[in-house]
Enzyme design. Structure first.
Site, PDB file in Angstrom:
ATOM      1  N   ARG A 123     -13.128  -9.143   1.446  1.00  0.00           N
ATOM      2  CA  ARG A 123     -11.712  -8.831   1.199  1.00  0.00           C
ATOM      3  C   ARG A 123     -10.867 -10.055   1.530  1.00  0.00           C
ATOM      4  O   ARG A 123      -9.975 -10.440   0.784  1.00  0.00           O
ATOM      5  CB  ARG A 123     -11.252  -7.639   2.070  1.00  0.00           C
ATOM      6  CG  ARG A 123     -11.853  -6.283   1.711  1.00  0.00           C
ATOM      7  CD  ARG A 123     -11.331  -5.756   0.393  1.00  0.00           C
ATOM      8  NE  ARG A 123      -9.887  -5.620   0.348  1.00  0.00           N
ATOM      9  CZ  ARG A 123      -9.189  -4.595   0.851  1.00  0.00           C
ATOM     10  NH1 ARG A 123      -9.802  -3.584   1.428  1.00  0.00           N
ATOM     11  NH2 ARG A 123      -7.869  -4.555   0.744  1.00  0.00           N
ATOM     12  N   HIS A 143      -7.444   0.705  -6.336  1.00  0.00           N
ATOM     13  CA  HIS A 143      -7.637  -0.205  -5.194  1.00  0.00           C
ATOM     14  C   HIS A 143      -8.294  -1.484  -5.726  1.00  0.00           C
ATOM     15  O   HIS A 143      -9.465  -1.773  -5.443  1.00  0.00           O
ATOM     16  CB  HIS A 143      -8.509   0.487  -4.144  1.00  0.00           C
ATOM     17  CG  HIS A 143      -8.438  -0.123  -2.771  1.00  0.00           C
ATOM     18  ND1 HIS A 143      -7.625  -1.210  -2.464  1.00  0.00           N
ATOM     19  CD2 HIS A 143      -9.086   0.200  -1.614  1.00  0.00           C
ATOM     20  CE1 HIS A 143      -7.784  -1.513  -1.192  1.00  0.00           C
ATOM     21  NE2 HIS A 143      -8.661  -0.686  -0.660  1.00  0.00           N
ATOM     22  N   ASP A 202     -17.588   6.665  -1.003  1.00  0.00           N
ATOM     23  CA  ASP A 202     -16.303   6.581  -0.286  1.00  0.00           C
ATOM     24  C   ASP A 202     -16.048   7.952   0.343  1.00  0.00           C
ATOM     25  O   ASP A 202     -16.742   8.933   0.027  1.00  0.00           O
ATOM     26  CB  ASP A 202     -15.190   6.201  -1.302  1.00  0.00           C
ATOM     27  CG  ASP A 202     -13.830   5.986  -0.646  1.00  0.00           C
ATOM     28  OD1 ASP A 202     -13.765   5.870   0.596  1.00  0.00           O
ATOM     29  OD2 ASP A 202     -12.813   5.949  -1.374  1.00  0.00           O
ATOM     30  N   CYS A 261     -16.385   1.117   0.802  1.00  0.00           N
ATOM     31  CA  CYS A 261     -15.169   0.336   1.046  1.00  0.00           C
ATOM     32  C   CYS A 261     -14.754   0.379   2.514  1.00  0.00           C
ATOM     33  O   CYS A 261     -14.050  -0.512   2.977  1.00  0.00           O
ATOM     34  CB  CYS A 261     -14.036   0.860   0.167  1.00  0.00           C
ATOM     35  SG  CYS A 261     -13.704   2.620   0.396  1.00  0.00           S
ATOM     36  N   ARG A 269       0.878  -1.187   0.000  1.00  0.00           N
ATOM     37  CA  ARG A 269       0.000   0.000   0.000  1.00  0.00           C
ATOM     38  C   ARG A 269       0.904   1.223   0.000  1.00  0.00           C
ATOM     39  O   ARG A 269       1.640   1.451   0.976  1.00  0.00           O
ATOM     40  CB  ARG A 269      -0.921  -0.001   1.218  1.00  0.00           C
ATOM     41  CG  ARG A 269      -1.617   1.330   1.421  1.00  0.00           C
ATOM     42  CD  ARG A 269      -2.728   1.280   2.417  1.00  0.00           C
ATOM     43  NE  ARG A 269      -3.873   0.576   1.892  1.00  0.00           N
ATOM     44  CZ  ARG A 269      -5.074   0.556   2.465  1.00  0.00           C
ATOM     45  NH1 ARG A 269      -5.288   1.216   3.592  1.00  0.00           N
ATOM     46  NH2 ARG A 269      -6.067  -0.118   1.918  1.00  0.00           N
ATOM     47  N   GLN A 291     -10.080  -4.155  -3.464  1.00  0.00           N
ATOM     48  CA  GLN A 291     -11.378  -3.675  -2.984  1.00  0.00           C
ATOM     49  C   GLN A 291     -12.453  -3.926  -4.033  1.00  0.00           C
ATOM     50  O   GLN A 291     -13.533  -4.446  -3.718  1.00  0.00           O
ATOM     51  CB  GLN A 291     -11.277  -2.167  -2.673  1.00  0.00           C
ATOM     52  CG  GLN A 291     -12.545  -1.576  -2.110  1.00  0.00           C
ATOM     53  CD  GLN A 291     -12.859  -2.116  -0.729  1.00  0.00           C
ATOM     54  OE1 GLN A 291     -12.023  -2.105   0.147  1.00  0.00           O
ATOM     55  NE2 GLN A 291     -14.079  -2.598  -0.522  1.00  0.00           N
TER      56      GLN A 291
HETATM   57  N1   CP Z   1     -11.188  -0.644   2.551  1.00  0.00           N
HETATM   58  C1   CP Z   1      -9.895  -0.648   2.950  1.00  0.00           C
HETATM   59  O1   CP Z   1      -8.943  -0.811   2.145  1.00  0.00           O
HETATM   60  O2   CP Z   1      -9.745  -0.485   4.286  1.00  0.00           O
HETATM   61  P1   CP Z   1      -8.372  -0.170   5.037  1.00  0.00           P
HETATM   62  O3   CP Z   1      -7.909   1.186   4.579  1.00  0.00           O
HETATM   63  O4   CP Z   1      -8.727  -0.193   6.496  1.00  0.00           O
HETATM   64  O5   CP Z   1      -7.373  -1.227   4.684  1.00  0.00           O
HETATM   65  N1  NVA Z   2     -10.241   6.458  -1.080  1.00  0.00           N
HETATM   66  C1  NVA Z   2      -9.843   6.002   0.226  1.00  0.00           C
HETATM   67  C2  NVA Z   2      -9.991   4.523   0.329  1.00  0.00           C
HETATM   68  C3  NVA Z   2      -9.587   3.911   1.636  1.00  0.00           C
HETATM   69  C4  NVA Z   2      -9.756   2.434   1.666  1.00  0.00           C
HETATM   70  C5  NVA Z   2      -8.405   6.429   0.496  1.00  0.00           C
HETATM   71  O1  NVA Z   2      -7.571   6.304  -0.417  1.00  0.00           O
HETATM   72  O2  NVA Z   2      -8.122   6.896   1.589  1.00  0.00           O
END
Ligand code: CP
Ligand code: NVA
Length: 306
Positions: A293, A130, A225, A265, A103, A133
């Site tokens: 997930r 993502h 989101d 998400c 990430r 997701q």
């Molecule tokens: N939806 C998701 O990726 O959650 P986190 O940011 O908690 O990993």
């Molecule tokens: N769009 C959000 C998704 C988190 C899972 C972010 O990038 O923070």
């Protein structure tokens, strides 16, 4: 040849559907796969916060008989590419573990890691996309509504990483995806054009509109989101004003199909992009998405790392 999962389009439609079938089997027959990745290590790397991604990958690799090494780069100086080049990190990791989950802020970092390492790399969210997701989301949509072809998913809010992957996966799966954003917050043009190109092969319609009421009509699934993603914290107050008309509340939901599911998400900012009444409603599937997930990522890891 090794395969990575950086974008949903790294998988064909058939591979995505096979992944869903495998995930469902893993969900129903957990023990059958308990040695699926016996003794294999997964390097799990974070530059941003996480709950679901961290826990689901960690639990997932253990449930497959493997183990994890979790590294959180708490500050910029400890990040891959700063302390040590991406190339050198890739050359080290491929000698020690069987796969990498990352990430990161920059999308190119995940792409570069995949280019340089001989082991599979999985994208656990970047500023651009993502994909894990989106896989969990469409698996959930399929479980709730059956055959996805021709179904409509309406995403209301920021044209961000999650929106990009939902468009891409929807296009491959034949789902009609409408994105509704304020002007200036549309999805990235390249992401949109790539989704449009994929949609030509399946007949799905990918649209971006500004009016959320118009967008949500006939939707089988309504998705939102956060308005400010990780890394955009300084814009949060400004965005709160701009995005206010895009809040998913009971009134907006009333324009979708009466049995439309609500998706997010997570993490959610309750009272901003979604009201408690919607996220806690009977039609909300947000925790099913979170659970999926785990199952879908186990299916992805198993296919890439076995
Ligand atoms: N939806 C998701 O990726 O959650 P986190 O940011 O908690 O990993
Ligand atoms: N769009 C959000 C998704 C988190 C899972 C972010 O990038 O923070």
């Amino acid at each position: 040849m090794k395969k990575d999962f950086i974008s949903v389009s790294d998988f064909t439609q058939t591979e995505i559907i096979d992944t869903f079938k495998l995930a469902i089997d893993m969900k129903q027959n957990k023990e059958k796969y308990s040695e699926g990745l016996k003794g294999k290590g997964l390097f799990i790397y974070f530059e941003k916060d996480s709950l679901r991604t961290r826990v689901s990958f960690d639990v997932g690799i253990h449930e497959l008989g493997g183990y994890s090494v979790v590294v959180v780069a708490a500050n910029e100086s400890s990040r891959i590419g700063t302390r040590e080049s991406i190339y050198d990190v890739a050359k080290n990791l491929e000698r020690m573990v069987g796969g990498i989950m990352m990430r990161t802020f920059s999308h190119s970092k995940v792409v570069d890691m995949a280019i340089h390492s001989r082991i599979p790399v999985i994208n656990g969210l970047t500023d651009y996309s993502h994909p894990c997701q989106a896989m969990a989301d469409y698996l959930t949509f399929y479980e709730k509504k059956g055959d996805l072809k021709g179904k409509k998913l309406c995403y209301v809010g920021d044209g961000n990483n999650v929106a990009h992957s939902l468009m891409e996966a929807g296009a491959i799966l034949g789902v009609n995806v409408t994105i509704s954003t304020p002007k200036g917050y549309e999805p990235n043009l390249i992401a949109f054009q790539e989704a449009e190109a994929l949609a030509k092969e399946t007949g799905s319609k990918i649209k971006v509109v500004h009016n959320p009421i118009e967008a949500i009509k006939d939707a089988d699934a309504v998705y939102t989101d956060v308005w400010a993603s990780m890394g955009q914290e300084s814009e949060a107050a400004m965005r709160k004003k701009i995005f206010a008309p895009y809040q998913v509340n009971d009134e907006l939901m009333s324009y979708a199909k009466s049995d439309a599911i609500f998706m997010h998400c997570l993490p959610a900012h309750r009272g901003d992009e979604v009201t408690d009444s919607v996220i806690d409603s009977e039609n909300s599937v947000v925790f099913d998405e979170a659970e999926n997930r785990l199952h879908v990522q186990k299916a992805i890891m198993f296919q890439l790392m076995k």
